[in-house]
Scaffold this motif. Sequence first.
Motif, PDB file in Angstrom:
ATOM      1  N   ALA A  34       0.828  -1.207   0.000  1.00 50.72           N
ATOM      2  CA  ALA A  34       0.000   0.000   0.000  1.00 50.72           C
ATOM      3  C   ALA A  34       0.858   1.251   0.000  1.00 50.72           C
ATOM      4  CB  ALA A  34      -0.939  -0.013   1.204  1.00 50.72           C
ATOM      5  N   LEU A  35       1.946   1.239   0.792  1.00 55.65           N
ATOM      6  CA  LEU A  35       2.844   2.396   0.808  1.00 55.65           C
ATOM      7  C   LEU A  35       3.508   2.595  -0.555  1.00 55.65           C
ATOM      8  CD1 LEU A  35       4.658   2.226   4.272  1.00 55.65           C
ATOM      9  CD2 LEU A  35       2.794   3.721   3.565  1.00 55.65           C
ATOM     10  N   PHE A  36       3.884   1.482  -1.189  1.00 53.83           N
ATOM     11  CA  PHE A  36       4.515   1.582  -2.508  1.00 53.83           C
ATOM     12  C   PHE A  36       3.547   2.207  -3.517  1.00 53.83           C
ATOM     13  CE2 PHE A  36       5.207  -0.119  -6.764  1.00 53.83           C
ATOM     14  CZ  PHE A  36       6.523   0.253  -6.985  1.00 53.83           C
ATOM     15  N   LEU A  37       2.294   1.755  -3.528  1.00 53.57           N
ATOM     16  CA  LEU A  37       1.316   2.309  -4.455  1.00 53.57           C
ATOM     17  C   LEU A  37       1.030   3.774  -4.150  1.00 53.57           C
ATOM     18  CD1 LEU A  37      -1.239  -0.621  -4.782  1.00 53.57           C
ATOM     19  CD2 LEU A  37       0.460   0.117  -6.456  1.00 53.57           C
ATOM     20  N   HIS A  38       1.146   4.151  -2.872  1.00 56.02           N
ATOM     21  CA  HIS A  38       0.879   5.539  -2.488  1.00 56.02           C
ATOM     22  C   HIS A  38       1.930   6.490  -3.046  1.00 56.02           C
ATOM     23  CE1 HIS A  38      -0.440   8.918  -0.062  1.00 56.02           C
ATOM     24  NE2 HIS A  38       0.779   9.041   0.440  1.00 56.02           N
ATOM     25  N   VAL A  39       3.195   6.076  -3.031  1.00 55.90           N
ATOM     26  CA  VAL A  39       4.270   6.973  -3.471  1.00 55.90           C
ATOM     27  C   VAL A  39       4.652   6.773  -4.933  1.00 55.90           C
ATOM     28  CG1 VAL A  39       5.209   7.070  -1.139  1.00 55.90           C
ATOM     29  CG2 VAL A  39       6.127   5.392  -2.733  1.00 55.90           C
ATOM     30  N   SER A  73      -2.775   1.503  -8.678  1.00 56.02           N
ATOM     31  CA  SER A  73      -3.028   2.566  -7.702  1.00 56.02           C
ATOM     32  C   SER A  73      -4.369   3.240  -7.954  1.00 56.02           C
ATOM     33  CB  SER A  73      -1.906   3.600  -7.726  1.00 56.02           C
ATOM     34  OG  SER A  73      -1.837   4.252  -8.973  1.00 56.02           O
ATOM     35  N   GLU A  74      -4.770   3.359  -9.216  1.00 55.78           N
ATOM     36  CA  GLU A  74      -6.059   3.967  -9.528  1.00 55.78           C
ATOM     37  C   GLU A  74      -7.218   3.036  -9.156  1.00 55.78           C
ATOM     38  OE1 GLU A  74      -5.847   4.971 -13.618  1.00 55.78           O
ATOM     39  OE2 GLU A  74      -4.414   6.617 -13.331  1.00 55.78           O
ATOM     40  N   VAL A 111      -6.008   1.895  -0.563  1.00 58.08           N
ATOM     41  CA  VAL A 111      -4.683   2.418  -0.206  1.00 58.08           C
ATOM     42  C   VAL A 111      -4.817   3.597   0.752  1.00 58.08           C
ATOM     43  CG1 VAL A 111      -2.645   3.615  -1.111  1.00 58.08           C
ATOM     44  CG2 VAL A 111      -3.541   1.602  -2.295  1.00 58.08           C
ATOM     45  N   ASP A 112      -5.753   4.513   0.477  1.00 57.97           N
ATOM     46  CA  ASP A 112      -5.962   5.673   1.347  1.00 57.97           C
ATOM     47  C   ASP A 112      -6.397   5.240   2.742  1.00 57.97           C
ATOM     48  OD1 ASP A 112      -5.268   7.322  -0.714  1.00 57.97           O
ATOM     49  OD2 ASP A 112      -7.308   7.964  -1.184  1.00 57.97           O
ATOM     50  N   ASP A 113      -7.226   4.210   2.832  1.00 56.41           N
ATOM     51  CA  ASP A 113      -7.689   3.726   4.136  1.00 56.41           C
ATOM     52  C   ASP A 113      -6.529   3.221   4.986  1.00 56.41           C
ATOM     53  OD1 ASP A 113     -10.266   4.359   3.483  1.00 56.41           O
ATOM     54  OD2 ASP A 113     -10.833   2.317   2.886  1.00 56.41           O
ATOM     55  N   ILE A 114      -5.524   2.642   4.342  1.00 57.05           N
ATOM     56  CA  ILE A 114      -4.365   2.112   5.077  1.00 57.05           C
ATOM     57  C   ILE A 114      -3.375   3.222   5.418  1.00 57.05           C
ATOM     58  CG2 ILE A 114      -2.337   0.594   4.898  1.00 57.05           C
ATOM     59  CD1 ILE A 114      -4.038  -1.272   3.173  1.00 57.05           C
ATOM     60  N   VAL A 115      -3.151   4.134   4.484  1.00 55.56           N
ATOM     61  CA  VAL A 115      -2.077   5.121   4.634  1.00 55.56           C
ATOM     62  C   VAL A 115      -2.488   6.304   5.504  1.00 55.56           C
ATOM     63  CG1 VAL A 115      -0.667   6.789   3.371  1.00 55.56           C
ATOM     64  CG2 VAL A 115      -0.952   4.469   2.485  1.00 55.56           C
ATOM     65  N   ASN A 160       5.494  12.045   2.608  1.00 53.35           N
ATOM     66  CA  ASN A 160       5.714  13.332   1.968  1.00 53.35           C
ATOM     67  C   ASN A 160       6.852  13.235   0.953  1.00 53.35           C
ATOM     68  OD1 ASN A 160       5.479  16.066   1.418  1.00 53.35           O
ATOM     69  ND2 ASN A 160       6.947  16.640   2.984  1.00 53.35           N
ATOM     70  N   TRP A 161       6.782  12.268   0.087  1.00 53.35           N
ATOM     71  CA  TRP A 161       7.797  12.132  -0.937  1.00 53.35           C
ATOM     72  C   TRP A 161       7.236  11.275  -2.063  1.00 53.35           C
ATOM     73  CZ3 TRP A 161       9.805   7.089  -1.795  1.00 53.35           C
ATOM     74  CH2 TRP A 161       9.460   6.147  -0.819  1.00 53.35           C
ATOM     75  N   LYS A 162       7.865  11.340  -3.192  1.00 55.37           N
ATOM     76  CA  LYS A 162       7.485  10.544  -4.355  1.00 55.37           C
ATOM     77  C   LYS A 162       8.622   9.597  -4.701  1.00 55.37           C
ATOM     78  CE  LYS A 162       3.525  12.547  -4.776  1.00 55.37           C
ATOM     79  NZ  LYS A 162       2.300  11.797  -4.452  1.00 55.37           N
ATOM     80  N   LEU A 163       8.273   8.552  -5.410  1.00 55.43           N
ATOM     81  CA  LEU A 163       9.260   7.530  -5.726  1.00 55.43           C
ATOM     82  C   LEU A 163      10.338   8.078  -6.649  1.00 55.43           C
ATOM     83  CD1 LEU A 163       9.818   4.588  -5.087  1.00 55.43           C
ATOM     84  CD2 LEU A 163       8.605   3.953  -7.168  1.00 55.43           C
ATOM     85  N   PHE A 164       9.961   9.027  -7.509  1.00 57.83           N
ATOM     86  CA  PHE A 164      10.935   9.603  -8.438  1.00 57.83           C
ATOM     87  C   PHE A 164      10.904  11.131  -8.332  1.00 57.83           C
ATOM     88  CE2 PHE A 164       9.501   5.625 -10.413  1.00 57.83           C
ATOM     89  CZ  PHE A 164      10.711   4.955 -10.459  1.00 57.83           C
TER      90      PHE A 164
END
Length: 211
Positions: free
Chosen positions: A29-34, A41-42, A48-52, A59-63
């Motif tokens: 879930a964290l991976f899909l969030h960032v 993710s869509e 995902v929002d319910d878990i995160v 406060n960061w993005k994967l790239f």
Amino acid sequence: MRTWSTPALAVLCLSGAGMLGATGLFLGALFLHVAPANALSERYQQQVDDIVYPEFEQNWKLFAPNPLQLNVTVDARVQTVSDTGRVHTRDWVGLTAQDTAAVRHNPAPSHVDQNMLRRAWDFYDSSHPDQDGAVAATERGRLAEEYLKRIALQRFGRTAGGERILQIQFRSSATPIAPPAWSRDQPAAPDAPSRELPWWPVNDEDYRGLR
């Protein structure tokens, strides 16, 4: 040498598998969030929002993460009532200043001191774009309000100056961070240099689970 019975081994194996599965689900879930927007993710955005949110928001993005360009400070004050029924408005308390003091000169600062209040305010600000302080109409907005209020109340406690807390109010200000001397970038201009929210009532439910 201790030996385990078959039922005990079964319970241990099932418990271990359950813990591994839950850990994998949480990390996924964290991976899909960032991660950048994608089909998964869509499709599972709500789950995902319910878990995160709100405790595990990232406060960061994967790239290509963007560094913060503003120093945002959050203050709070409370109204209290005496035994005779007289209401007092207390002075503003710098919540961000408390965190800054706890972090400064600390070789191993707490993640809570560095990020909890800041992320709670970002969460509130992003879910209340109208800047009018009105109560949110969405579940996400109401969650942001509750999260911010409970963080502050955990610091104030149930009383201030020996009197019971009736209401709480927040304000924020944003100061641009100057770019380095060698950069040609201009300081970021805050969309809302300051923001003062209306008074929010405080009740026993707001303290549920707080120490």
